[in-house]
Design a protein around this motif. Structure first.
Motif, PDB file in Angstrom:
ATOM      1  N   GLY A 116       0.813  -1.210   0.000  1.00 25.43           N
ATOM      2  CA  GLY A 116       0.000   0.000   0.000  1.00 25.43           C
ATOM      3  C   GLY A 116       0.847   1.261   0.000  1.00 25.43           C
ATOM      4  O   GLY A 116       1.907   1.329  -0.599  1.00 25.43           O
ATOM      5  N   ASP A 117       0.377   2.273   0.706  1.00 20.75           N
ATOM      6  CA  ASP A 117       0.995   3.596   0.727  1.00 20.75           C
ATOM      7  C   ASP A 117       2.190   3.611   1.673  1.00 20.75           C
ATOM      8  O   ASP A 117       2.032   3.568   2.891  1.00 20.75           O
ATOM      9  N   VAL A 118       3.393   3.678   1.126  1.00 22.67           N
ATOM     10  CA  VAL A 118       4.598   3.638   1.960  1.00 22.67           C
ATOM     11  C   VAL A 118       5.248   5.017   2.122  1.00 22.67           C
ATOM     12  O   VAL A 118       6.375   5.117   2.594  1.00 22.67           O
ATOM     13  N   ARG A 119       4.528   6.066   1.755  1.00 21.76           N
ATOM     14  CA  ARG A 119       5.072   7.412   1.979  1.00 21.76           C
ATOM     15  C   ARG A 119       5.212   7.661   3.475  1.00 21.76           C
ATOM     16  O   ARG A 119       4.441   7.141   4.276  1.00 21.76           O
ATOM     17  N   GLY A 120       6.159   8.485   3.848  1.00 19.58           N
ATOM     18  CA  GLY A 120       6.333   8.858   5.240  1.00 19.58           C
ATOM     19  C   GLY A 120       5.335   9.930   5.650  1.00 19.58           C
ATOM     20  O   GLY A 120       4.562  10.451   4.832  1.00 19.58           O
ATOM     21  N   SER A 164      -5.523   0.489  17.801  1.00 20.07           N
ATOM     22  CA  SER A 164      -6.502  -0.256  17.005  1.00 20.07           C
ATOM     23  C   SER A 164      -7.800   0.534  16.870  1.00 20.07           C
ATOM     24  O   SER A 164      -8.399   0.607  15.786  1.00 20.07           O
ATOM     25  N   GLU A 165      -8.237   1.132  17.960  1.00 20.64           N
ATOM     26  CA  GLU A 165      -9.460   1.952  17.946  1.00 20.64           C
ATOM     27  C   GLU A 165      -9.291   3.151  17.021  1.00 20.64           C
ATOM     28  O   GLU A 165     -10.166   3.433  16.196  1.00 20.64           O
ATOM     29  N   LEU A 166      -8.173   3.863  17.148  1.00 20.91           N
ATOM     30  CA  LEU A 166      -7.922   5.022  16.288  1.00 20.91           C
ATOM     31  C   LEU A 166      -7.853   4.606  14.823  1.00 20.91           C
ATOM     32  O   LEU A 166      -8.431   5.273  13.952  1.00 20.91           O
ATOM     33  N   HIS A 167      -7.164   3.515  14.550  1.00 20.61           N
ATOM     34  CA  HIS A 167      -7.013   3.041  13.175  1.00 20.61           C
ATOM     35  C   HIS A 167      -8.376   2.681  12.582  1.00 20.61           C
ATOM     36  O   HIS A 167      -8.717   3.097  11.463  1.00 20.61           O
ATOM     37  N   ALA A 168      -9.157   1.913  13.321  1.00 15.96           N
ATOM     38  CA  ALA A 168     -10.475   1.507  12.825  1.00 15.96           C
ATOM     39  C   ALA A 168     -11.398   2.714  12.649  1.00 15.96           C
ATOM     40  O   ALA A 168     -12.078   2.842  11.620  1.00 15.96           O
ATOM     41  N   ARG A 169     -11.430   3.589  13.642  1.00  9.20           N
ATOM     42  CA  ARG A 169     -12.302   4.763  13.538  1.00  9.20           C
ATOM     43  C   ARG A 169     -11.894   5.653  12.369  1.00  9.20           C
ATOM     44  O   ARG A 169     -12.741   6.185  11.656  1.00  9.20           O
ATOM     45  N   PHE A 170     -10.578   5.842  12.181  1.00  5.20           N
ATOM     46  CA  PHE A 170     -10.100   6.658  11.071  1.00  5.20           C
ATOM     47  C   PHE A 170     -10.506   6.017   9.746  1.00  5.20           C
ATOM     48  O   PHE A 170     -11.043   6.678   8.854  1.00  5.20           O
ATOM     49  N   THR A 171     -10.281   4.714   9.628  1.00  6.31           N
ATOM     50  CA  THR A 171     -10.584   3.998   8.391  1.00  6.31           C
ATOM     51  C   THR A 171     -12.073   4.040   8.059  1.00  6.31           C
ATOM     52  O   THR A 171     -12.454   4.226   6.897  1.00  6.31           O
ATOM     53  N   GLY A 212       2.712   7.882  10.030  1.00  5.64           N
ATOM     54  CA  GLY A 212       4.134   7.718   9.745  1.00  5.64           C
ATOM     55  C   GLY A 212       4.528   6.275   9.505  1.00  5.64           C
ATOM     56  O   GLY A 212       5.525   6.006   8.830  1.00  5.64           O
ATOM     57  N   ASN A 213       3.741   5.347  10.036  1.00  4.62           N
ATOM     58  CA  ASN A 213       4.036   3.929   9.839  1.00  4.62           C
ATOM     59  C   ASN A 213       3.118   3.296   8.797  1.00  4.62           C
ATOM     60  O   ASN A 213       2.888   2.087   8.802  1.00  4.62           O
ATOM     61  N   CYS A 214       2.596   4.123   7.906  1.00  3.45           N
ATOM     62  CA  CYS A 214       1.874   3.669   6.709  1.00  3.45           C
ATOM     63  C   CYS A 214       0.524   3.020   6.982  1.00  3.45           C
ATOM     64  O   CYS A 214       0.047   2.212   6.186  1.00  3.45           O
ATOM     65  N   HIS A 215      -0.134   3.371   8.077  1.00  7.94           N
ATOM     66  CA  HIS A 215      -1.440   2.786   8.374  1.00  7.94           C
ATOM     67  C   HIS A 215      -2.599   3.686   7.959  1.00  7.94           C
ATOM     68  O   HIS A 215      -3.681   3.182   7.659  1.00  7.94           O
ATOM     69  N   ILE A 216      -2.400   4.999   7.968  1.00  8.74           N
ATOM     70  CA  ILE A 216      -3.457   5.927   7.559  1.00  8.74           C
ATOM     71  C   ILE A 216      -2.866   7.022   6.680  1.00  8.74           C
ATOM     72  O   ILE A 216      -1.644   7.188   6.617  1.00  8.74           O
ATOM     73  N   ARG A 217      -3.765   7.765   6.022  1.00  6.86           N
ATOM     74  CA  ARG A 217      -3.345   8.876   5.157  1.00  6.86           C
ATOM     75  C   ARG A 217      -4.421   9.955   5.197  1.00  6.86           C
ATOM     76  O   ARG A 217      -5.564   9.677   5.522  1.00  6.86           O
ATOM     77  N   TRP A 218      -4.052  11.180   4.829  1.00  5.45           N
ATOM     78  CA  TRP A 218      -4.972  12.304   4.850  1.00  5.45           C
ATOM     79  C   TRP A 218      -5.377  12.770   3.464  1.00  5.45           C
ATOM     80  O   TRP A 218      -6.021  13.787   3.307  1.00  5.45           O
ATOM     81  N   ASP A 219      -4.979  12.036   2.435  1.00  8.42           N
ATOM     82  CA  ASP A 219      -5.354  12.372   1.068  1.00  8.42           C
ATOM     83  C   ASP A 219      -6.012  11.161   0.414  1.00  8.42           C
ATOM     84  O   ASP A 219      -5.995  10.069   0.961  1.00  8.42           O
TER      85      ASP A 219
END
Length: 192
Positions: free
Chosen positions: A74-78, A124-131, A183-190
Motif C-alpha cells: 500500500g501507501d509507503v510514503r512517510g 486499534s481503535e484510532l485506526h479503525a475509527r479513522f478507516t 508515519g508507519n503507513c497505516h493511515i493517510r490524509w489524502d
C-alpha cells in the motif's frame, strides 16, 4: 385457484418485496459497551497495583508490533509526504513532535505487557475509527474543515472510551498516535 388478499388486516403493511419509505430516516448510533471498556478497566487495575502489571519479558506483543512497523504494502510514503500531499504542511512540525512523543511513550512502557495491551487497544481503535469514519470523507472529496471535524470526533470518541485512563492519555497524545499511524503507513490524509 386464486386466493384474494382483500379484507386481510395484519396490523400494518404486508409487503412481498422491498418497501421504500422516503418520509423518514432512521439514524442508529452505536455506543461502546463492554468489550474494550471492560478490558481497559481490568488492565488499569493491574497497572494501578504496581505501575507495570504483567511483565513483557523484553518482547512486544505481535499486535503492537504491527503498529510499530511500517507496512510494506500500500501507501509507503512517510508522514512528511502524506501531510504535504494532503495540504497539511502547517502541521508538519507539530506532527513530527507528537509522533516522536507517541513513540517515546510506547517505549517507556516496553517492559509492561499490560501497558502494551492498552496501547494496542488505543491504536486499534484510532485506526479503525479513522478507516471507517475519516477515510470515506476524504475519498468523497470533502473539504479540510469536514475532514478535521471527523478527526476531532474520532479523537474525542477514543478519549471517552478510555474510561479511568490510568496512562493519562489526553487528546494531543491521541493525536500523536494518529500521526504515528500515519508515519508507519497505516493511515493517510489524502485520497487513495
Amino acid at each position: 385457484m386464486f386466493t384474494g388478499q382483500s379484507h386481510n388486516d395484519v396490523g400494518g403493511d404486508l409487503v412481498g418485496g422491498d418497501k421504500v419509505d422516503n418520509r423518514k430516516t432512521t439514524v442508529i448510533q452505536l455506543a461502546a459497551t463492554g468489550g474494550a471498556d471492560e478490558e481497559l478497566a481490568a488492565l488499569y487495575e493491574k497497572l494501578k497495583a504496581d505501575g507495570v502489571g504483567d511483565a513483557s519479558h523484553g518482547k512486544f506483543s505481535e499486535k503492537l508490533q504491527h503498529y510499530m512497523s511500517a507496512t510494506t504494502d500500500g501507501d509507503v510514503r512517510g508522514l512528511e509526504a502524506k501531510l504535504r500531499d494532503s495540504g497539511r504542511e502547517e502541521q508538519l512540525y507539530a506532527a513530527t513532535d507528537l509522533k516522536e512523543r507517541a513513540f517515546k511513550s510506547i517505549m517507556r512502557y516496553q517492559t509492561s505487557r499490560t501497558a502494551q495491551r492498552v496501547f494496542t487497544i488505543v491504536l486499534s481503535e484510532l485506526h479503525a475509527r479513522f478507516t471507517l469514519t475519516v477515510t470515506p470523507v476524504i475519498q468523497e472529496g470533502a473539504d479540510r474543515v469536514a475532514v478535521d471535524h471527523c478527526i476531532h470526533a474520532i479523537l474525542q470518541a477514543t478519549k471517552n472510551m478510555l474510561g479511568e485512563n490510568v496512562l493519562e492519555f489526553d487528546v494531543m497524545d491521541l493525536f500523536g498516535l494518529l500521526y504515528y499511524l500515519g508515519g508507519n503507513c497505516h493511515i493517510r490524509w489524502d485520497k487513495c
